[in-house]
Structures are given as C-alpha cells and as structure tokens.
Design an enzyme around this catalytic site. Structure first.
Site, PDB file in Angstrom:
ATOM      1  N   ASN A   1     -34.714 -33.601  24.803  1.00 19.90           N
ATOM      2  CA  ASN A   1     -34.670 -32.872  23.868  1.00 19.90           C
ATOM      3  C   ASN A   1     -34.979 -32.662  22.050  1.00 19.90           C
ATOM      4  O   ASN A   1     -34.546 -32.141  21.232  1.00 19.90           O
ATOM      5  CB  ASN A   1     -33.102 -33.419  23.780  1.00 19.90           C
TER       6      ASN A   1
ATOM      7  N   GLU B   1     -32.708 -45.928  25.767  1.00 17.55           N
ATOM      8  CA  GLU B   1     -31.297 -44.801  24.592  1.00 17.55           C
ATOM      9  C   GLU B   1     -30.698 -44.063  25.052  1.00 17.55           C
ATOM     10  O   GLU B   1     -31.250 -42.911  25.639  1.00 17.55           O
ATOM     11  CB  GLU B   1     -31.763 -44.134  22.599  1.00 17.55           C
TER      12      GLU B   1
ATOM     13  N   CYS C   1     -27.946 -36.999  21.265  1.00 12.40           N
ATOM     14  CA  CYS C   1     -27.562 -37.539  22.049  1.00 12.40           C
ATOM     15  C   CYS C   1     -26.409 -38.235  20.268  1.00 12.40           C
ATOM     16  O   CYS C   1     -25.643 -39.375  20.863  1.00 12.40           O
ATOM     17  CB  CYS C   1     -28.159 -39.357  21.884  1.00 12.40           C
TER      18      CYS C   1
ATOM     19  N   GLU D   1     -34.856 -48.612  17.392  1.00 14.82           N
ATOM     20  CA  GLU D   1     -36.089 -48.113  17.572  1.00 14.82           C
ATOM     21  C   GLU D   1     -35.869 -47.204  15.960  1.00 14.82           C
ATOM     22  O   GLU D   1     -35.263 -47.713  15.413  1.00 14.82           O
ATOM     23  CB  GLU D   1     -35.818 -46.438  17.750  1.00 14.82           C
TER      24      GLU D   1
HETATM   25  N1  LIG Z   1     -29.543 -39.869  24.389  1.00 14.12           N
HETATM   26  C1  LIG Z   1     -30.439 -38.649  24.352  1.00 14.12           C
HETATM   27  O1  LIG Z   1     -31.299 -38.501  23.759  1.00 14.12           O
HETATM   28  C2  LIG Z   1     -30.358 -37.743  25.743  1.00 14.12           C
HETATM   29  C3  LIG Z   1     -29.505 -38.029  26.651  1.00 14.12           C
HETATM   30  N2  LIG Z   1     -29.864 -36.916  27.102  1.00 14.12           N
HETATM   31  C4  LIG Z   1     -28.408 -37.143  28.817  1.00 14.12           C
HETATM   32  O2  LIG Z   1     -29.229 -37.292  30.303  1.00 14.12           O
HETATM   33  C5  LIG Z   1     -28.817 -36.074  30.706  1.00 14.12           C
HETATM   34  C6  LIG Z   1     -29.550 -35.613  31.696  1.00 14.12           C
HETATM   35  O3  LIG Z   1     -30.768 -35.390  30.624  1.00 14.12           O
HETATM   36  P1  LIG Z   1     -32.174 -35.262  31.313  1.00 14.12           P
HETATM   37  O4  LIG Z   1     -33.818 -35.330  30.568  1.00 14.12           O
HETATM   38  O5  LIG Z   1     -32.429 -35.144  33.211  1.00 14.12           O
HETATM   39  O6  LIG Z   1     -31.997 -36.884  31.596  1.00 14.12           O
HETATM   40  P2  LIG Z   1     -32.988 -37.681  32.423  1.00 14.12           P
HETATM   41  O7  LIG Z   1     -32.755 -39.441  31.806  1.00 14.12           O
HETATM   42  O8  LIG Z   1     -33.266 -37.730  33.549  1.00 14.12           O
HETATM   43  O9  LIG Z   1     -34.632 -37.984  31.822  1.00 14.12           O
HETATM   44  C7  LIG Z   1     -35.322 -38.444  30.769  1.00 14.12           C
HETATM   45  C8  LIG Z   1     -36.587 -38.757  31.122  1.00 14.12           C
HETATM   46  O10 LIG Z   1     -36.730 -40.262  32.569  1.00 14.12           O
HETATM   47  C9  LIG Z   1     -37.441 -39.659  33.224  1.00 14.12           C
HETATM   48  N3  LIG Z   1     -37.405 -40.183  34.407  1.00 14.12           N
HETATM   49  C10 LIG Z   1     -36.410 -39.268  35.654  1.00 14.12           C
HETATM   50  N4  LIG Z   1     -36.299 -40.130  36.476  1.00 14.12           N
HETATM   51  C11 LIG Z   1     -36.717 -41.441  36.251  1.00 14.12           C
HETATM   52  C12 LIG Z   1     -36.500 -42.727  36.300  1.00 14.12           C
HETATM   53  N5  LIG Z   1     -36.764 -42.805  38.095  1.00 14.12           N
HETATM   54  N6  LIG Z   1     -37.383 -43.426  36.147  1.00 14.12           N
HETATM   55  C13 LIG Z   1     -38.367 -43.365  35.414  1.00 14.12           C
HETATM   56  N7  LIG Z   1     -38.416 -42.796  34.377  1.00 14.12           N
HETATM   57  C14 LIG Z   1     -37.100 -41.099  34.622  1.00 14.12           C
HETATM   58  C15 LIG Z   1     -37.377 -38.291  32.882  1.00 14.12           C
HETATM   59  O11 LIG Z   1     -38.576 -37.730  33.857  1.00 14.12           O
HETATM   60  P3  LIG Z   1     -38.344 -35.974  34.059  1.00 14.12           P
HETATM   61  O12 LIG Z   1     -37.313 -35.661  33.066  1.00 14.12           O
HETATM   62  O13 LIG Z   1     -39.208 -34.978  34.116  1.00 14.12           O
HETATM   63  O14 LIG Z   1     -38.521 -36.124  35.369  1.00 14.12           O
HETATM   64  C16 LIG Z   1     -37.246 -38.228  31.294  1.00 14.12           C
HETATM   65  O15 LIG Z   1     -39.177 -38.625  31.049  1.00 14.12           O
HETATM   66  C17 LIG Z   1     -28.737 -34.979  29.559  1.00 14.12           C
HETATM   67  O16 LIG Z   1     -27.550 -34.140  30.410  1.00 14.12           O
HETATM   68  C18 LIG Z   1     -27.881 -35.838  29.418  1.00 14.12           C
HETATM   69  O17 LIG Z   1     -26.363 -35.926  28.872  1.00 14.12           O
HETATM   70  C19 LIG Z   1     -30.835 -36.492  28.510  1.00 14.12           C
HETATM   71  C20 LIG Z   1     -31.421 -36.325  26.789  1.00 14.12           C
HETATM   72  C21 LIG Z   1     -32.096 -36.881  25.887  1.00 14.12           C
HETATM   73  C1  LIG Z   2     -35.421 -38.173  16.351  1.00 15.76           C
HETATM   74  C2  LIG Z   2     -34.210 -37.658  17.634  1.00 15.76           C
HETATM   75  C3  LIG Z   2     -33.068 -38.539  17.579  1.00 15.76           C
HETATM   76  C4  LIG Z   2     -32.363 -38.119  16.371  1.00 15.76           C
HETATM   77  C5  LIG Z   2     -31.396 -37.391  16.388  1.00 15.76           C
HETATM   78  C6  LIG Z   2     -30.636 -37.004  15.027  1.00 15.76           C
HETATM   79  O1  LIG Z   2     -31.389 -36.660  14.166  1.00 15.76           O
HETATM   80  O2  LIG Z   2     -29.555 -37.047  15.473  1.00 15.76           O
END
Ligand SMILES: NC(=O)C1=CN([C@@H]2O[C@H](COP(=O)(O)OP(=O)(O)OC[C@H]3O[C@@H](n4cnc5c(N)ncnc54)[C@H](OP(=O)(O)O)[C@@H]3O)[C@@H](O)[C@H]2O)C=CC1
Ligand SMILES: CCCCCC(=O)O
Length: 478
Positions: free
Chosen positions: A148, A246, A280, A458
């Site tokens: 994201n 996070e 997030c 962070e």
């Molecule tokens: N708090 C935040 O900023 C975020 C929250 N989310 C939440 O997570 C949900 C799914 O998003 P998504 O991006 O798929 O989140 P994921 O947790 O699936 O992925 C986040 C990162 O972790 C990696 N990853 C996945 N599985 C593993 C593992 N077993 N060991 C180490 N690394 C791993 C992913 O790789 P890859 O994707 O390449 O497989 C990606 O680079 C969203 O619907 C949302 O709810 C998502 C994004 C940001």
């Molecule tokens: C840089 C990524 C997270 C920041 C989220 C925000 O600015 O709301």
C-alpha cells in the site's frame, strides 16, 4: 525488459518472473519482474553478511552523502516515480507523487541522522572509572514491505538501516515491484559498497520465509497483515531475532456534538476513503454523539456522492481502484457481511465500471452499527467505513478503545477539555485532534499498540532504537 534483482552489487535474474498489472486498467502490463528462489535469497543474505564488517566501520560522512544523494534523486524524479507508483498501486497521481516526495525527504532526514549518532558519557559510581553508552549496528537486517505504500515504507526502513551501519536484504510486496525496483536502481548507483544493499524480489512464502529463517539475518522489520506478522513473530522469536511489526488498525474517529461539522466531515472523508481506504491509518469507525449524528451522516453521504472514482492517473480522480481482485473480494465480502449483521448501507458498496477494466469500488458508508459487529472488529482495508452512534464523550472514548487494534485515532471537537482528555486516554500509538487519522509527518515516531504493532517505533529519530544495539563500556584509565 526484465527487471532483475540486485544482489552483491550486480543485477541478476531469478528463477521465475511476474507481470506487474495496473489496477486502473488490467490490460496494462507495466513490466516484467524477476522472482528470486530460496537459493538466490540466501545469496543475498551471504553478500550482506560479507559486506557488514567493512560497512559497520564506514564513515558517517560517507553514509550521509550516499543517503542525501538517494534522497535528492528521488525528489528530482517525483513526478516520474509518482506516476509509476499510481499506475501499479492505484492511488491517485497526487497521492503517488506525494508519497515519492515523502520517500525522498525520509532519505534526506536520515542523511542528517547518520551524522548524529549520539552516545552518553557518565562517571561511574566507582571513583576513577568512566562509563560510556554507545550504539552498534545489528548486522544484516531483513526488510519486508507491503503493497500500500510501495516506496515510502521501504524508504523508512532502508534509510535508517543504512544510516546506522547495517546491511540490507529488502523484499518488497510482489504486487508492486515497480516502485521498489526503481528505488533500488537509484540506491544501486549511490555509491554503496557491493553487498551492503540487496533487492530480492519474490514471493513472501519463499523469499520472506528465507529471511525470517536465516541465522545470518539479525533483525526483521515488517509491515503488512496481522496473520503474516504473527508468523514472522513466531519465527523470529524461535530464532532469537530482533523484529518490529506494523500491521494495521481499526482506527476510530470520534465526532462530538461541539465539533465543527465541516472539519469533521472532511476528516471522515479524507481519513476513511482517500488512498481507496488502503492505509493502515485509515479511519474505519466513525463514532458520533447523538446531537450531531444525523447532520454528520447526511453531510458525509452528500460528500461521498460527489467523490470521483476513476483511473488513478486521470486528472480529477479522487478515489482510485482497489489494488487487486483479492482485496476487492475482501472489501465486497465485508460489505455483504455488514448487511447481514443488520448495518444500514447509507451509500455505495457497489463495484463500478469505468472506461478501462479495473477494480473500481464505490466508497461505502454504513450506519446504525454496533461496535460488537464483525465489520467493527476486523480490518477491511478498503473504502468502507461505519458510523456508531453514542450518547456522549465518555461512551465515545470507551467505544474507541474497545478494539483489538491501537494504531491511530482522532477526535473532532472544539472542547479543549475533551481534546486533552482524549489525547491522554485513547489507547493508540498516534492520535489526531480535528485532523484525519491518516496522514502523518515523516520525521516523528510512527507506530501503534495492541494488535497493530510490535516493537519499537519506526520513522524519525526513534528508528535508532530498532536499527542499533546499545553497548555500555567501563574504563579505568591506567
Ligand atoms: N498495516 C499496513 O500498512 C498494511 C496492512 N495490510 C493488511 O494485510 C492484508 C493483506 O495485504 P498483503 O500485502 O497481502 O499483506 P501480507 O502480510 O500478505 O504481505 C506483506 C508482506 O509480507 C510478505 N509475506 C507474505 N507472507 C510472508 C511470510 N510467510 N514470511 C515473510 N514475509 C511474508 C508479503 O510478500 P508478498 O506479498 O510478495 O507475498 C509482503 O511483502 C491487507 O488486506 C491488510 O489487511 C496490507 C498492507 C499494508
Ligand atoms: C508511509 C506509510 C504509512 C503512513 C500512513 C499515513 O501517512 O497515514
């Protein structure tokens, strides 16, 4: 052109490839990117380990100049990189350019921090002995980032890791390799010794798993889902690795009767729906006191009806597409669930068609919801928000805190008393008064509590806590 991984100072092909698709137009293939297998991930870790002894002794001026050089180029190319980011992730072009600018500012901030690695000197309680408190780098750090914020979250992990003398193996989300590759290409030309920084594109279940299992990786910094975060925590705990997580939130925005209605509506719409709600820090629970409730719901609904949902790159678009089919399915699932739970759909929630095939979703607002509904307990991570009606400020605070998450929160009020009490009593790592819950500065701590985050903060000067380890030295001069 196949975009390759950057390992031990060279661009190398992986064992497979993936195509980067534009969520605004799924017929648009942005590029082809290599994917590492376990062996290649291990090669990157070995390269970083080999580079660490020299890099940990590198001069702070050298580090500062390299980080400043990276930040300068990112800022110089913010329109180009912003367009790439919006094309691959789906946030609007202004949001994409803004995120790239933030990444450049982060690198420049840590260029300064590289020069300011302060310690302490104290007299011992034993006469004649001096005590020094200093910080050492950790070694090889594994950075795993989500889709994201494809360049800002990598920046706020990579920059401090390098500033404090660590070596990096970086795995971006497979869904958004474009921005990560472009960032790595800038870093690769910035003058780092080979092996200090490594880009390892590939699946989380392959490359990410290799990072978290490797005894040569000293620490993991992760942003993403709770499920993956818990998996990482278990692996790092077993391996005695330092880690920080996070993972998102269910962020409340409290609106009191004494709020400025226009400000409150802007906070709600910006915080809940911009960046397609895929932050997030997004507001997802709008907790509104009785006296302003109906006026607030009517005003927010009127705003939602005006929002322009379209191609992320189109001028005038306010809400771009959802990032992919999987996330769209998740959003639609929760919209259906909310209806089944008895929430009232005030607006939106339908998939939209536009000129090009994309994952377009009408922002959704539910009213008459209860905090014990699943729609109010679980993170949707899309343009979906709910209104919870409460009697007064005391009930609003209790509902705001009644969640397994604790990332960010907000209150709209003109009462200094309530604003002050809310800041002191809300159980989140960050909180806003008369501001959206999303949209934070880049030079101050970022992070949450409870199920949202684990470990130290962070961003900003606080990042030193994660990317270094403290040493206490005692000297008796002879
Ligand atoms: N708090 C935040 O900023 C975020 C929250 N989310 C939440 O997570 C949900 C799914 O998003 P998504 O991006 O798929 O989140 P994921 O947790 O699936 O992925 C986040 C990162 O972790 C990696 N990853 C996945 N599985 C593993 C593992 N077993 N060991 C180490 N690394 C791993 C992913 O790789 P890859 O994707 O390449 O497989 C990606 O680079 C969203 O619907 C949302 O709810 C998502 C994004 C940001
Ligand atoms: C840089 C990524 C997270 C920041 C989220 C925000 O600015 O709301």
């Amino acid at each position: 052109m196949l975009h390759k991984n950057f390992i031990a100072g060279s661009w190398v092909e992986g064992s497979s490839t993936t195509r980067n698709i534009n969520p605004s137009n799924t017929d648009d293939v942005i590029g082809e990117y290599t994917q590492a297998d376990r062996a290649q991930a291990e090669q990157a870790i070995a390269a970083a380990k080999a580079a660490f002894p020299a890099w940990r002794k590198s001069g702070i001026q050298q580090r500062a100049e390299i980080l400043d050089r990276i930040g300068t180029e990112i800022l110089a190319r913010k329109e180009e990189l912003g367009r790439l980011l919006s094309r691959e992730e789906g946030k609007t072009l202004p949001e994409g350019i803004g995120e790239v600018a933030r990444a450049g500012q982060i690198f420049k901030f840590f260029a300064g921090e590289a020069l300011m690695q302060a310690g302490e000197i104290l007299p011992s309680v034993r006469p004649g002995i001096t005590v020094e408190i200093t910080r050492d780098p950790l070694g090889v750090v594994g950075l795993i980032t989500p889709w994201n914020f494809p360049i800002a979250i990598p920046a706020w992990k990579i920059a401090p890791a390098l500033a404090y003398g660590n070596c990096v193996v970086f795995k971006p989300a497979d869904l958004v390799p474009g921005s990560a590759w472009a960032l790595a290409e800038i870093i690769a030309r910035a003058g780092l010794p080979e092996g200090v920084f490594n880009l390892v594109m590939g699946r989380g279940s392959v490359v990410g798993e290799t990072f978290i299992q490797s005894p040569d990786v000293a620490a993991i910094s992760f942003t993403g889902s709770v499920d993956t975060g818990k998996r990482i925590a278990a692996a790092c705990g077993a391996g005695m690795k330092k880690f920080q997580l996070e993972m998102g939130g269910k962020n409340p925005l409290v609106v009191l009767d004494d709020a400025d209605l226009k400000v409150a509506v802007n906070c709600a719409v910006q915080g809940a729906y911009y960046s397609t709600g895929q932050r997030c820090t997004a507001s997802s629970r709008l907790i509104v006191t009785q006296g302003i409730h109906d006026r607030f719901v009517d005003a927010v609904t009127a705003e939602l009806k005006q929002l322009v949902v379209d191609d992320a790159l189109k001028p005038g678009t306010q809400i771009g597409p959802v990032v992919d089919q999987k996330q769209l399915d998740q959003d639609l699932y929760y919209i259906g669930l909310a209806k089944d739970e008895g929430a009232k759909l005030a607006w939106g929630g339908e998939r939209l068609n536009r000129e090009t095939p994309g994952f377009y979703l009408q922002p959704a607002l539910f009213t008459e919801t209860r905090n014990d509904m699943r729609i109010n307990r679980e993170e949707v991570f899309g343009p979906v928000a709910t209104v919870i009606r409460v009697e007064d400020y005391e009930e609003a605070l209790a509902v705001a805190n009644d969640t397994p998450f604790g990332l960010t929160s907000g209150i709209c009020t003109t009462s200094l008393k309530h604003a002050q009490h809310f800041k002191q009593n809300v159980e989140t790592g960050m909180t806003m008064v008369n501001l959206p819950t999303a949209g934070v500065d880049y030079h101050v701590p970022f992070g949450g509590r409870k199920g949202s985050s684990y470990g130290t903060r962070e961003q900003g000067r606080y990042a030193v806590e994660f990317y270094t380890t403290v040493k206490t030295s005692y000297t008796l001069p002879l």
